[in-house]
Motif scaffolding. Structure first.
Motif, PDB file in Angstrom:
ATOM      1  N   GLN A  31       0.844  -1.188   0.000  1.00 32.58           N
ATOM      2  CA  GLN A  31       0.000   0.000   0.000  1.00 32.58           C
ATOM      3  C   GLN A  31       0.886   1.247   0.000  1.00 32.58           C
ATOM      4  OE1 GLN A  31      -3.253   0.503  -0.087  1.00 32.58           O
ATOM      5  NE2 GLN A  31      -4.085  -1.570   0.214  1.00 32.58           N
TER       6      GLN A  31
ATOM      7  N   SER B 173      -2.784   9.808   6.138  1.00 34.65           N
ATOM      8  CA  SER B 173      -1.972   8.635   6.452  1.00 34.65           C
ATOM      9  C   SER B 173      -1.203   8.882   7.748  1.00 34.65           C
ATOM     10  CB  SER B 173      -0.979   8.342   5.324  1.00 34.65           C
ATOM     11  OG  SER B 173      -1.658   8.123   4.103  1.00 34.65           O
TER      12      SER B 173
ATOM     13  N   ARG C   1      -8.799   6.236  -1.508  1.00 34.36           N
ATOM     14  CA  ARG C   1      -7.541   6.933  -1.798  1.00 34.36           C
ATOM     15  C   ARG C   1      -7.683   7.883  -2.970  1.00 34.36           C
ATOM     16  NH1 ARG C   1      -3.220   4.144   0.641  1.00 34.36           N
ATOM     17  NH2 ARG C   1      -2.180   6.174   0.432  1.00 34.36           N
TER      18      ARG C   1
ATOM     19  N   THR D 116       1.504   7.522   0.764  1.00 32.38           N
ATOM     20  CA  THR D 116       0.850   8.767   0.356  1.00 32.38           C
ATOM     21  C   THR D 116       0.623   8.767  -1.147  1.00 32.38           C
ATOM     22  OG1 THR D 116       2.979   9.896   0.071  1.00 32.38           O
ATOM     23  CG2 THR D 116       1.887  10.138   2.201  1.00 32.38           C
TER      24      THR D 116
ATOM     25  N   LEU E 214      -4.387   4.185   6.867  1.00 32.70           N
ATOM     26  CA  LEU E 214      -4.525   4.727   5.519  1.00 32.70           C
ATOM     27  C   LEU E 214      -6.010   4.867   5.173  1.00 32.70           C
ATOM     28  CD1 LEU E 214      -1.980   2.285   3.821  1.00 32.70           C
ATOM     29  CD2 LEU E 214      -1.509   4.636   4.559  1.00 32.70           C
TER      30      LEU E 214
ATOM     31  N   PHE F  35       0.743  13.057   5.394  1.00 32.24           N
ATOM     32  CA  PHE F  35       1.352  11.890   6.039  1.00 32.24           C
ATOM     33  C   PHE F  35       2.116  12.337   7.271  1.00 32.24           C
ATOM     34  CE2 PHE F  35       5.379   9.249   6.040  1.00 32.24           C
ATOM     35  CZ  PHE F  35       4.824   8.156   6.710  1.00 32.24           C
TER      36      PHE F  35
END
Length: 243
Positions: free
Chosen positions: A147, A177, A241, A150, A237, A156
């Protein structure tokens, strides 16, 4: 490509990565093979995780190195830890003054939550020091999960289980994240904060990344509400996304 050999009278901080001995860089490998002295932190029975990770590089030396084991206290008391680093710095200095090259093995990256930092601040003013970066557990975790940490405009942040509840909750709310390192003793508290922040479904839990006993749990709701191992972290996360 020329080998990179340790130079006389130099102190090297060498990152050995999160656990897989094949993730040690070539530069670190050559230094471990060629240094006069290998230094590392050890627990009360003399075991060193960093040495265990670097065993292939150590075993491939032409001759054994002088070893300096710095025993670390089991408690989190900073006074005791500072005394251990003071003693380690003294032993390292003794070797450097005789013209020996000294490699300090550091799990992950030497300057990312690395114990090497405490030795560096004690030695860098008086001696030549050199740092070899290593693969951190954060990068190792992302690879194990397959994964990205970012994407595009995602934010992040790296936190620690030693941060306060309020600090961790704010990070989980403010950033896409979030990696929470040093999760061992703080695991029950972190699980509660993830729930409070509404991020439980986003969280992954990993322990002993890159080692034979590696543990990966993508549903932290199944995680026992008790303290976990020192070498563990949470990777949080967004499920949706940016792409």
């Amino acid at each position: 490509m020329h080998n990179f050999h340790a130079q006389a009278g130099v102190f090297y901080g060498v990152g050995v990565g999160p656990g897989d001995p094949l993730l040690i860089t070539l530069k670190a490998h050559h230094l471990i093979q060629s240094a006069d002295v290998i230094c590392y932190l050890a627990n009360q029975v003399g075991t060193s995780q960093a040495c265990d990770i670097a065993h292939i590089s150590i075993a491939s030396r032409n001759e054994p190195a002088t070893e300096i084991a710095i025993p670390m206290p089991m408690s989190t008391d900073r006074t005791a830890a500072n005394a251990a680093y003071d003693l380690g710095a003294k032993k390292i200095t003794e070797q450097i003054k005789t013209g020996k090259s000294v490699v300090f093995l550091c799990e992950g990256d030497p300057l990312f939550f690395g114990s090497f930092s405490y030795l560096l601040e004690r030695l860098s003013d008086a001696h030549e020091c050199f740092v070899v970066p290593g693969v951190s557990s954060v990068n190792g975790a992302a690879s194990a999960l397959q994964q990205p940490l970012t994407l595009l405009q995602e934010s992040f942040v790296v936190m620690s289980g030693r941060h306060t509840d309020a600090q961790l909750e704010q990070a989980l709310i403010s950033h896409d994240s979030v990696v929470i390192m040093k999760a061992g003793r703080a695991r029950p508290r972190i699980l509660a904060i993830l729930d409070k922040a509404g991020r439980t479904a986003d969280a992954n839990y990993l322990a002993y990344i890159g080692r034979e006993n590696e543990e990966i749990l993508t549903d932290v709701a199944q995680l026992a509400n008790q303290a976990g191992p020192y070498f563990s972290l949470f990777v949080v996360l967004r499920q949706e996304r940016n792409s």
